[in-house]
Design an enzyme around this catalytic site. Structure first.
Site, PDB file in Angstrom:
ATOM      1  CB  SER A 127      -0.911  -0.043   1.203  1.00 21.53           C
ATOM      2  OG  SER A 127      -1.994   0.837   1.034  1.00 21.53           O
ATOM      3  CG  ASP A 284      -6.380  -2.208  -4.644  1.00 24.50           C
ATOM      4  OD1 ASP A 284      -6.905  -1.370  -4.173  1.00 24.50           O
ATOM      5  OD2 ASP A 284      -5.249  -2.715  -4.608  1.00 24.50           O
ATOM      6  CG  HIS A 314      -5.791  -2.111  -0.732  1.00 24.43           C
ATOM      7  ND1 HIS A 314      -4.896  -1.485  -1.598  1.00 24.43           N
ATOM      8  CD2 HIS A 314      -5.326  -1.398   0.448  1.00 24.43           C
ATOM      9  CE1 HIS A 314      -3.806  -0.959  -0.964  1.00 24.43           C
ATOM     10  NE2 HIS A 314      -4.124  -0.924   0.335  1.00 24.43           N
TER      11      HIS A 314
END
Length: 345
Positions: A127, A284, A314
């Site tokens: 991320s 995502d 995600h």
């Protein structure tokens, strides 16, 4: 968000409390110790098993929580350094990048002290940690005083602040845990930019924060036209063009910094990057950032191993290391692919 509205805790504080509330567990297979690299807190995970030579080293830049480190240390027989970089908003951008760069340089110079081969150092992040990973790799390409990175691993990374209306942003705008408006809101907070994000104000980030000269420059790197057709079949409508706003551009100009948007780095930097592993998830908003970076790297002859989780979302890799009750098949597949890549390094 409810807790923030009633004045109990901000969204950032709540998310951090949840992630920090998971205590570190003792592990019979690992030596775990806390140190400081260049005044930055780090936690080192090292296997207790004997080895005939030096191990590979992994620097892990977490996207909020670092539970994957002990898993990588055990499964790949690596020395893993989890970097406790200082967090925003208490520590303004780009403190996070600076901390991670400093710890990487320190580890590269002292790798042998930890039983690590300096030629087998890998940096990894998920991320926002993937953003930092990409930025650190770029910052090191011209360093002649350090060994070269063996590889970088980017797990559903955020890589650009140019276009928040790519197909994956449209298709997955309401997909937990990373909503489209939330990623923009958190990104602006990270940059310490005061700009409330609403559905109306979100239009500002469909193009009118980008001056024409930059739009022309970056179009060859960041564009829905580059995304393969198979990723546009599910709920995608080409964007409506909005007029440029000098006021918004002046306010959000830091989003074009390559530390925040590594996808916007010059070709001369991209061409020198190490071998790369990129993990993307179908559900995502950040999927297309990974796809675009994959293409840029491959266009410059960089070897890329791509793992796409067709049923992934995600955070799925993090859930996989939290235990069987929270694990999804996609997360398990992602972990297996990452470990396989590590073992080849």
């Amino acid at each position: 968000m409810f807790l923030e509205k009633v004045g109990i805790a901000s969204e950032v504080e709540f998310l951090r409390a949840v992630m920090d509330g998971i205590p570190p567990l003792r592990d019979k297979q690992l030596f775990i110790r806390d140190l400081r690299f260049e005044k930055v807190e780090v936690r080192i995970y090292q296997s207790k098993s004997s080895t005939t030579g030096q191990r590979r080293g992994i620097l892990y830049f977490h996207g909020g929580v670092g539970l994957t480190c002990r898993y990588f240390a055990r499964q790949s027989n690596s020395v893993v350094v989890s970097v406790g970089y200082r967090l925003a908003p208490e520590h303004p951008y780009p403190t996070q990048f600076e901390d991670c760069l400093a710890t990487t340089i320190h580890f590269m110079r002292t790798a042998q002290d930890y039983g690590v081969d300096p030629s087998r150092i890998i940096i990894c992040g998920d991320s926002s940690g993937g953003t930092i990973t990409a930025a650190v790799a770029q910052a090191l390409v011209n360093r002649q005083d350090l060994p070269k990175l063996r590889a970088q691993i980017l797990i559903y990374p955020f890589l650009q602040g140019l276009d928040f209306d790519l197909p994956s942003y449209q298709q997955n705008e309401g997909m937990p845990i990373l909503l489209r408006e939330r990623i923009l809101s958190l990104g602006l907070k990270y940059l310490n930019i005061e700009l409330p994000v609403t559905k109306t104000s979100f239009k500002a980030f469909k193009g009118n924060h980008v001056p024409e000269d930059l739009l022309l420059k970056y179009r060859k790197w960041v564009s829905s036209d580059i995304i393969p057709p198979e990723f546009k079949r599910r709920g995608y409508t080409p964007s409506t063009t909005y007029s440029f706003s000098d006021e918004i551009y002046a306010l959000v100009k830091p989003v074009f910094d390559t530390v925040f948007s590594p996808l916007l780095a010059e070709d001369s930097v991209i061409a020198q990057l190490p071998e790369t592993f990129i993990l993307t998830c179908e559900y995502d908003v950040l999927r297309d950032d990974g796809l675009l970076y994959k293409k840029r790297l491959e266009d410059h002859g960089i070897k890329v191993t791509w793992c796409h989780l067709q049923e992934g979302f995600h955070g799925t890799v993090l859930l996989a290391v939290c235990g069987a009750l929270l694990a999804f098949q996609s997360g398990n597949k992602g972990l297996e692919n990452i470990v396989h890549f590590l073992r080849l390094m």
